[in-house]
Design an enzyme around this catalytic site. Structure first.
Site, PDB file in Angstrom:
ATOM      1  N   ASP A 194      17.302  25.355  87.598  1.00 29.89           N
ATOM      2  CA  ASP A 194      16.980  25.923  86.123  1.00 29.89           C
ATOM      3  C   ASP A 194      16.236  24.774  85.255  1.00 29.89           C
ATOM      4  O   ASP A 194      16.997  23.783  85.214  1.00 29.89           O
ATOM      5  CB  ASP A 194      18.046  26.584  85.547  1.00 29.89           C
ATOM      6  CG  ASP A 194      17.670  27.132  83.944  1.00 29.89           C
ATOM      7  OD1 ASP A 194      16.810  28.351  84.161  1.00 29.89           O
ATOM      8  OD2 ASP A 194      18.123  26.709  83.257  1.00 29.89           O
ATOM      9  N   GLU A 276      12.103  27.895  89.982  1.00 31.89           N
ATOM     10  CA  GLU A 276      11.539  29.006  89.209  1.00 31.89           C
ATOM     11  C   GLU A 276       9.940  28.773  89.031  1.00 31.89           C
ATOM     12  O   GLU A 276       9.704  27.895  88.742  1.00 31.89           O
ATOM     13  CB  GLU A 276      12.296  29.213  87.810  1.00 31.89           C
ATOM     14  CG  GLU A 276      12.506  28.052  86.995  1.00 31.89           C
ATOM     15  CD  GLU A 276      13.202  28.176  85.788  1.00 31.89           C
ATOM     16  OE1 GLU A 276      13.208  29.568  85.237  1.00 31.89           O
ATOM     17  OE2 GLU A 276      13.959  27.336  85.123  1.00 31.89           O
ATOM     18  N   ASP A 359      22.623  27.777  81.439  1.00 34.10           N
ATOM     19  CA  ASP A 359      21.759  26.982  82.442  1.00 34.10           C
ATOM     20  C   ASP A 359      22.580  27.374  83.747  1.00 34.10           C
ATOM     21  O   ASP A 359      21.930  27.433  84.650  1.00 34.10           O
ATOM     22  CB  ASP A 359      21.406  25.956  81.968  1.00 34.10           C
ATOM     23  CG  ASP A 359      20.537  25.460  80.784  1.00 34.10           C
ATOM     24  OD1 ASP A 359      20.049  26.731  80.503  1.00 34.10           O
ATOM     25  OD2 ASP A 359      20.446  24.589  80.035  1.00 34.10           O
TER      26      ASP A 359
END
Length: 386
Positions: A194, A276, A359
């Protein structure tokens, strides 16, 4: 896999003058070729050569240098056209789009000039190069690099090298063809990564790279730039120039350390990496004015690029996943709710009561999605029907 290695040249005074004059001559010639290309509607390289090659030779450029100037110019127009088609310069008719379309491409006096093996020869043992200039061939031009970079040059250098000048210092950026490690086709698990501003990267294996130090460094640089720009004296401008790109170099170093740590851990455990896909995030999000500086100085793309090429060198599978709702979804029960995200640092599931760092929770969601994407994208292992 292609990588680049930057080599610092250490020419003598006369050699430095010849290199500087060469860059200015070839880029002045490139600007003229660009004007011809714009006038003729950006023709193909072969057509452009017919209009410009004789004049470039008359200007004192060698045959190979003239060819590279033409190719460099044509490649610049091809890149401009690709950016326009991709929408990177705004919608048709916008101010930025019209500005790019309405005038020829220009090259800075110290812009990069490509060199091939006919114009540039390397002497690795002596740490010198022989390079073409408009003043003739320069021999025994010393260069400096790390032992690792020298070894990469010896074993993997292939193709062209670009000569650039930056703040009066000359560099050669050489292309190296590095073999990739065999890809791990059966990763034991996936490490979700992340990306963020408060925390540069949070991995599902427990690794966290806090962004506090980097953000402090950026704020110091921003405050110093404002003070020096407001002062406006010659010494202030000189210091501004001296400190230029300092923040970029520091950020790149931090991203290298973070990406190497994540890839090394994934390689050691036989895992893959789920990253991501944040493309276009700056256009999607809306922030207060005070937060825009942080968003636009966020170097998530650079960190992603470092992770990607280091993973390829190590044979670690890397997949990009859709980050939608990963910060609102519970990694235990899968419940999605905006209220699950209590604040920037806290995640509390309204359905099952799971409490975690926000997170960390998002990284586990990314890991699960990475495994799904990898499984869906693999070739079928089912034997063919007899």
């Amino acid at each position: 896999m292609k990588l680049v290695t930057q080599i610092k040249l250490m020419p003598e005074a006369a050699q430095a003058a010849a290199l500087s004059a060469t860059l200015r001559t070839v880029n002045e010639a490139a600007n003229w070729v660009s004007g011809v290309a714009f006038e003729h509607g950006c023709p193909r390289e072969y057509e452009l050569r017919k209009h410009t090659y004789a004049e470039l030779k008359a200007r004192g450029l060698g045959a190979q240098a003239a060819q590279h100037v033409i190719k460099k110019t044509r490649d610049a127009y091809a890149a401009l056209k690709a950016n326009i088609w991709a929408g990177n310069l705004g919608k048709p008719g916008s101010k930025r789009w019209i500005k790019a379309e309405s005038k020829p491409i220009t090259f800075r006096p110290e812009a990069a000039q490509p060199y091939d093996d006919r114009c540039l020869a390397w002497q690795y043992d002596a740490l010198t190069v022989s390079i073409w200039t408009t003043a003739g061939r320069l021999k025994n031009v010393r260069f400096s690099c790390s032992p690792g970079a020298l070894n990469m040059l010896r074993e993997h250098r292939k193709g062209e090298a670009d000569l650039i000048e930056r703040d009066g210092v000359f560099y050669l950026v050489a292309v190296c063809e590095v073999p990739e490690a065999p890809l791990n086709e059966a990763p034991s698990a996936f490490v979700g990564v992340d990306l963020g501003i408060v925390n540069i990267a949070t991995a599902s294996n427990g690794y966290r790279a806090a962004g506090r130090g980097l953000n402090r460094h950026r704020k110091r640089q921003l405050d110093l730039r404002r003070k020096l720009q407001a002062k406006g004296t010659k010494s202030a401008k000189r210091l501004l120039k001296k400190r230029s790109r300092k923040e970029a170099r520091h950020t790149a170093n931090v991203n290298h350390i973070v990406s190497k740590t994540i890839v090394t851990a994934a390689e050691r455990t036989g895992s893959g990496i789920a990253l991501e896909n944040l493309k276009g995030i700056r256009d999607r999000v809306r922030l207060r004015k005070a937060q825009r500086t942080d968003l636009h100085s966020w170097s998530f793309h650079q960190l992603g690029a470092f992770l990607e090429y280091k993973a390829r060198r190590a044979g670690v599978p890397l997949v990009y996943v859709d980050p939608a709702y990963t910060s609102q979804q519970c990694s235990v029960c899968g419940h999605i709710d905006r209220k699950n995200r209590v604040d920037q640092a806290t995640f509390a599931c309204r359905a099952c009561g799971f409490l975690a760092d926000a997170d960390d929770n998002a990284s586990h969601n990314l890991a699960a999605r990475g495994e799904t994407v990898w499984t869906a994208g693999r070739e079928s292992r089912v034997p063919a029907t007899p």
